[in-house]
Scaffold this active site. Structure first.
Site, PDB file in Angstrom:
ATOM      1  N   GLU A   1     -16.812 -19.363 -48.850  1.00  0.00           N
ATOM      2  CA  GLU A   1     -17.724 -18.459 -48.130  1.00  0.00           C
ATOM      3  C   GLU A   1     -18.550 -17.578 -49.063  1.00  0.00           C
ATOM      4  OE1 GLU A   1     -15.137 -16.368 -45.457  1.00  0.00           O
ATOM      5  OE2 GLU A   1     -14.854 -18.097 -44.165  1.00  0.00           O
TER       6      GLU A   1
ATOM      7  N   GLU B   1     -13.777 -24.353 -40.939  1.00  0.00           N
ATOM      8  CA  GLU B   1     -12.832 -23.446 -40.288  1.00  0.00           C
ATOM      9  C   GLU B   1     -13.345 -23.182 -38.877  1.00  0.00           C
ATOM     10  OE1 GLU B   1     -12.269 -19.856 -42.566  1.00  0.00           O
ATOM     11  OE2 GLU B   1     -11.943 -20.928 -44.451  1.00  0.00           O
TER      12      GLU B   1
END
Lengths: 666, 666, 666
Positions: free
Chosen positions: B146, B323
């Protein structure tokens, strides 16, 4: 413990010409004052330069006050170290959460972890105690002033950093034990040594909650240690005197119970309007609609009682009000003039909640510096202010009524500082506040005319209570779990939740089971959902009647307990039978009221529904009623009494009544 | 590119006793999981001390998972450098905008510009790739985690400062060229050398917007460089494996297209409820009324689709969900429990938008550290959570439906990161947000049942689209200008504005002319006015029928294009004919809808008006419908289908349907 | 002082190719421009490297402009020191309140206390004055630019710290005098030497208000000193030229009167829409409902007039507008396009309030840097913008109307910078603002069609006024007290309050008495209460008719003056008789209006009730009416005039009329 009620006053002789002292003392005595607190912020006058002392003025002030029979509470002046000390110990100043060092120029500018300042604190305490410790007029000592006020418990200084590492080393023994306890594997946060552990600030995203919780524990412990060092010296050098600290309201950043354990008397500084303004501005969650405006000149009708009961617990039953608001203050976002009569009402409310002494802050309004807009009993021009008149009335009434003590309360409410820190560390939903929740329970109980004893989570004997309420205790200790289980077995009624016992002491969720500890072991909390306070869910009983609303926090629960109330999604909100009850959401005032109705039935507690702003407390001489509202309430029309003393049955705004009859049937 | 859909899971073996691994692996395989992502944050377990490695546990974890046929996505653990590395490189920590150094104790605590950390990143990547790069069970690699999450793209460190100066020197060659490009003559801001250029922070008033825009470009470039260094190593040492990064949602601080160019597959971490809460709290502009509450437990019905399409573009067509939110999370302002069925809906929505694999985060809820309140497929007590049940259903449905791909979309929407930075640098009116505007277009298109392809401003071939929408591109490059002109000449329809092409690449207004570049050259923007979102102007068509409202941003335009809608001051708001259309204000949802109605006619695009929260996507096997709302929708009653699979025609909340028929006439 | 009105322009030749200058100059002259301000931010072009000067361009620019008869206002370029100077004086940069040093990269990045920069300021002033001081085309000088803009008066630098200590030593002589004046005994804040006094920042809780007030005085004094150093040089080297500073609006952090005393002409930068947006966003207290939206494209109808009158006072009657907003700007929270005609209206309003010259900012919109979205008279493409057309119209009208001056105002309003600092230092209730209160009085007066003279608290001759209003002067000096007393004795009417004269110059409450100074000595303020602006109290006259509402601030008063209005608690709100009136609360617009009605009767001031947004000013050639509203107003229907010039009796939005008749009976 004397049951006679006393008045006190906070006095700063150093603020006034010596010529005024004798007249001041005379007037205090005439007013009916017993205790005078002095020397609280006087360090720069006592020790104007390092090691050089000026005693004459203080000697004279003490003699002047003592000469008219006033009894003294002396203070350690450690809340305001003088400017020269900062030259001596430049790093004694605390650092804020951005790493900026706080400057000299106001008060409480020291870091609790700083060894050098600790030494100075012991030094000045010893010097004062040696000089005045055995003076016959000295009745007691106040340590420091308002620990924690202005957010001063936690410091991000080098001293705190080193102290924290040492504290951790002592707590965990090995760094691996700490890594395990905190779950540091989670984001590769594992440490190789205690020296690597930072203070939990300025991290990129939130730091480990266990890390933050431990830092809050550490910081709280420093306050207790700091206080205990002064207490030890005072006990030794000033035998027979009461040792007191004046806690601040609305301050939950350290464990007042731990400090209270060291004291003879717990006291607090009670500013109903200042707190009302601050509290309502911060986040009014859980406060009934309209309270902000309706009680603007009176204060929240439950906020004072809550603190009285909380700090009475901290003092193991012994409570003073060290400072009571006498008029408008200067420090809140807004500072209204109290409704006439409120100073008297607050005084009697304090006495009815068990205060032995109520002391007003301050004798005369100071014309200079930060608090020049803070009222006193006297105006800056030395004429009596409104509070003077009210204090005089209280003094007369004290004489008329004689000694009394509070009755035993039927309900115990468990309040835990560590839970506040834990929930604040991870709120999960940003509207949640532990103390607001607890105050919500307290308010609902008080509106039903019931007295409440606030107890510690470590309390042993629960047998005096018909009902024990345990809200949001983040970790239910084995001791309390056993204690509650035994209490329930012997017929006690317990009401828990929400967020009860969901973590262990290390702030971890138990991996083995999601069941709550006994006596709530039939409950399993699968998930929790949070939302803004605006998103409410209607809650109904099993006959589909609305009983209030839930919001902010909702646990998804599996239980074999009968569900009593559920929300519109059929999620159980309130459940229980016989002696065990649980609420799984944040209840609004209406729902909290409905829940208590049910639990009171089980616990066989009698209740009334007191109207807006009317509150009462049972004492050994009768029940005191005080009217916080702007309405008149007639106690007879409300079927609360047939006769009443003080202001009588027709209770005006700010009125106080004593009802001798009817004590037993309530 | 496989068209078969797969499920994945994020797994942290290091969080659990080794005894659990085999059973975990078995259950994953049984559930229908194909891919397991591991080792994401495991640096402190792999290299607990500098240069000293622990491989046994990871070897064993890989073997255990591989032994039941699971395929592995390994991660470079660079998002969480261990604590000892900070001793090695004390200045690797980023500085925030106030110049405070961020501390160790969470994650992403590195500065992209720091050469020392870049070296460590290459080192650990190489070591991991060498060890596992050719392992047969290893299917791919995730670089870091991320990028940009927690606002970590821009750092105000010494390294960033030096790096920025070098980058500027390379870009501009001479300091005079920079002075010229930035217009530094304006306030005597001219530099004599690149060494004099500061990072644009802590200035007295706003710094030069060109300065800030260049710093944003520089910072974005550092992310791409950081990633490319890992990619180069992985390509060399782990041939044949897919290289992936998991982008975060709601993160526009670096150019995902540039990073995407380096990857085999673009993936993102999809947290519909977390984003809904964050996004609505920040600034709900452009979101229809009621969305905050109505979609609280489902997420914004267009937010996921927008990101799927955006990141599919970044991956040149290849998309994974790395995710997916499985239940309540811990990190948003509020964290509700998803409506039952939403995890399945989100999974199918992702597949329909072209995701090849949907991977859930995480296998089992962690009982410790920051994310202990973040759900998994399994509870902390190892019992299945709600998401487990839904994932199992998805796995079965994947088998039943077989492979498929999205259909080509009729509409292209140009999305440009640099425009976001430019508009954020000078908003002109504080309610403006580029990404909110772009999402507003996307939402309006989707409500009409139309699929959208998000394209880059550098896209070459526009011929597949019936309509190209170009909102608020601050600078229209010559390439795109030519491209659009050619597209229009060959019959394509283009809709531009507001704020289109008003600046050049140096963030300067053209001095020569205020005309927009071709094909909008008949438009001249004289002035722009901004206002708060509360001040709305009614917009009517030329028959004086209200078509919606404008606010926030209003261009004063001269054009020879026919005006189609104008505001109450007779200012043109929407204008165009044949193939060229332009909108000169921020349109509210109603106005956006009216505008699209007109443009669709020109572009001959069929549309429907989907009811609240119903969305659809066309694929090679039919059209998927998903119901984000809390209402039931009957597809037959809505004249959308005669028959439907999965949940059928009567679509409940969180329901998903597949309509095989009717594909062509839609 | 010439009574002929002139137009001016702000021009930045360095922003444009030299080829454009001659044409620019020609067009300016043709437009009717008299004055051109240049070289304001040109330091880096004049002295690109330390000690190395480039004069050719500036010489040529001056000649080009002069050659067509334009007269020049030259500027000292000290608001924008070039980058190389920061290398020379690294500590010349100011520090913010968190102790962070501000960076180079915008403007005003210097600390007024820095001796090194003071030297540079004198040096560049001298060099410029020597070169151009006797140039025949140079008509005047502007010192620096917008002192105080971007909150730059106060700096927390080392230089400021040292300077402040020295200033204190000079003011108090001994440290004990300072301790006494500040009341430092209060919290042991006593100093042993001036070297111990910190700047009042980063303290744990608020620092001593006297400390803060002195720091504000010190900081204000530095601005005056800085300016005086430039003025002294200019007077010597450029004799006969007018010395001007362009004050900023909405800037109360230094005493403009003190700087004004040094100048020949006071000027200000007038941005009606920018200020309206900023002011309304900050705190709209005291602004009538609807103003934010109703005047979004016109500006607050009283904000400009207030500043004209304030700065005319600062200039002892001589006023220029140095910069007038010509279209949308870039720097406010929102930046609307002005209603067509407003630039002309603002110009005439300025002239009617006594401005001699109105100068537009700027000639041509810059296409680069911070203000590229700031309109000019010409667009970036060199075509005329809307403001060009309006300026041309004003130029023609100036010629037609000829010279004029404002009439004497019947009402004086005392405005005091130090009172703003004092009330800001201790607001007592957080909604209080001195300048908002003062503007409230001004607005109420103007709505009644009355001209106002803003006067200094030190003003000597009050005899020209029928009414003197003294709101919230924190300390009433002996001089003013005597002055007002004499004024009242000779028949003048005075209106005071709230918060009048409650402190002494050291910011202490008088200990001797709570009586106000003469002529208000019958008033005694016992207590003050504050509340949020939402909590209003209805105020009625003695016939129990509602006359408006009070809020925010309420004094508890004892007085022998007759009470005229009281609130629902029977607290006096407005009292007085004959010549002395007092208001003891913050009055809402309706109450303010009622109070003025009463006071006007006593003062025999004629008034009208002007409708929404219509304002007027009396001058030697007649009364100007300007219409800020979006409605048409007919002056005849309103019985204001029988005939009117300029836009005539039927006044459209943004219209301006001149009524020659009826001057005397108004």
């Amino acid at each position: 413990m004397s049951e006679k009620k006393h008045l006190g006053i906070c006095y700063y002789p150093e603020h006034w010409p010596q010529e005024m002292w004798a007249q001041d003392a005379k007037e205090m005595a005439e007013l009916g004052i017993t205790y005078v607190r002095i020397a609280e912020f006087a360090w720069s006058r006592i020790e104007p330069e390092p090691g050089s002392f000026k005693w004459e003025w203080l000697d004279k002030a003490i003699e002047t006050l003592a000469s008219v029979g006033l009894r003294l509470i002396l203070c350690t002046p450690t809340a305001t170290p003088p400017r020269w000390m900062v030259d001596k110990h430049p790093d004694m100043l605390a650092l804020d959460e951005n790493g900026n060092q706080r400057k000299f120029g106001s008060r409480r500018h020291y870091c609790f972890s700083h060894e050098g300042y600790r030494w100075e604190s012991r030094r000045i305490t010893e010097i004062l105690a040696e000089r005045y410790g055995n003076h016959p007029a000295v009745a007691g000592w106040q340590t420091d002033n308002e620990y924690g006020c202005h957010d001063t418990v936690r410091s991000w200084s080098q001293s705190a950093h080193k102290g924290f590492q040492l504290w951790l080393a002592q707590k965990y023994g090995t760094i691996n034990a700490l890594n395990e306890a905190w779950g540091n594997v989670f984001w590769s946060m594992e440490y190789n040594s205690f020296e690597q552990v930072d203070l939990p600030y300025l991290t990129v995203t939130e730091s480990n909650p266990s890390h933050r919780l431990d830092f809050k524990r550490y910081s709280s412990d420093q306050v207790a240690e700091f206080n205990s060092e002064q207490v030890d010296i005072l006990r030794k050098l000033s035998p027979g005197r009461s040792i007191i600290h004046n806690f601040m309201g609305n301050t939950f950043s350290f464990d007042h119970y731990k400090v209270g354990d060291q004291l003879d008397i717990s006291s607090w500084d009670c500013y109903p309007l200042g707190f009302h303004s601050q509290y309502q501005m911060e986040n009014p969650l859980g406060t009934p609609e309209g309270y902000w405006e309706d009680y603007f000149q009176q204060g929240d009708p439950d906020y004072q009682g809550f603190h009285h009961d909380l700090y009475r617990q901290a003092g193991h039953g012994r409570l003073w009000i060290m400072e009571l608001q006498p008029g408008p203050v200067n420090w809140a976002p807004y500072n209204p003039i109290p409704l006439n009569g409120m100073v008297r009402l607050w005084s009697w409310e304090a006495f009815a909640h068990g205060a032995e002494t109520t002391s007003y802050f301050r004798w005369r309004q100071a014309p200079f510096a930060q608090e020049q807009m803070h009222a006193g009993l006297k105006q800056t021009d030395n004429k009596p202010a409104q509070a003077f008149v009210e204090a005089a009335q209280v003094a007369k009434e004290i004489e008329a009524l004689g000694p009394f003590t509070p009755c035993e309360a039927p309900v115990a409410l468990v309040v835990d500082y560590e839970s506040h820190w834990a929930h604040e560390t991870q709120q999960q939903g940003q509207d949640f506040s532990y103390f607001r929740l607890v105050l919500g329970y307290y308010r609902a109980l008080r509106q039903k005319g019931v007295d409440v004893e606030i107890i510690r989570p470590a309390s042993q004997d629960l047998s005096p209570y018909k009902l024990v309420i345990v809200p949001a205790l983040y970790a239910l200790s084995e001791d309390l779990s056993e204690n509650l289980t035994a209490y329930v077995e012997f017929g006690g009624v317990v009401l828990g939740g929400p967020r009860l016992g969901q973590k262990d002491k290390n702030y971890q969720i138990s991996q083995k089971t999601l069941r709550l500890p006994s006596p709530f072991e039939t409950l399993e909390v699968l998930r929790v959902g949070t939302g803004p306070k605006e998103f409410v869910t209607v809650v109904c009983d099993m006959a589909d009647q609305e009983r209030g609303k839930a919001h902010v926090w909702q646990e998804e629960i599996i239980t074999s307990l009968p569900v009593l109330f559920e929300d519109t999604n059929k999620q159980p909100v309130f459940m229980g039978e016989n002696n065990i009850y649980y609420v799984s959401a944040w209840a609004d005032p209406a729902l909290m009221n409905s829940i208590l109705d049910e639990v009171f039935k089980a616990a066989k507690i009698e209740k009334v529904e007191l109207p807006n702003g009317l509150r009462r407390s049972k004492t050994s001489i009768g029940t005191f009623y005080y009217n916080y509202s702007k309405n008149k309430w007639n106690l007879k029309a409300l079927r609360l009494a047939e006769a009443a003393e003080l202001d009588g049955l027709e209770l005006p705004p700010a009125g106080v009544a004593l009802v001798r009859e009817g004590i037993d049937e309530l």
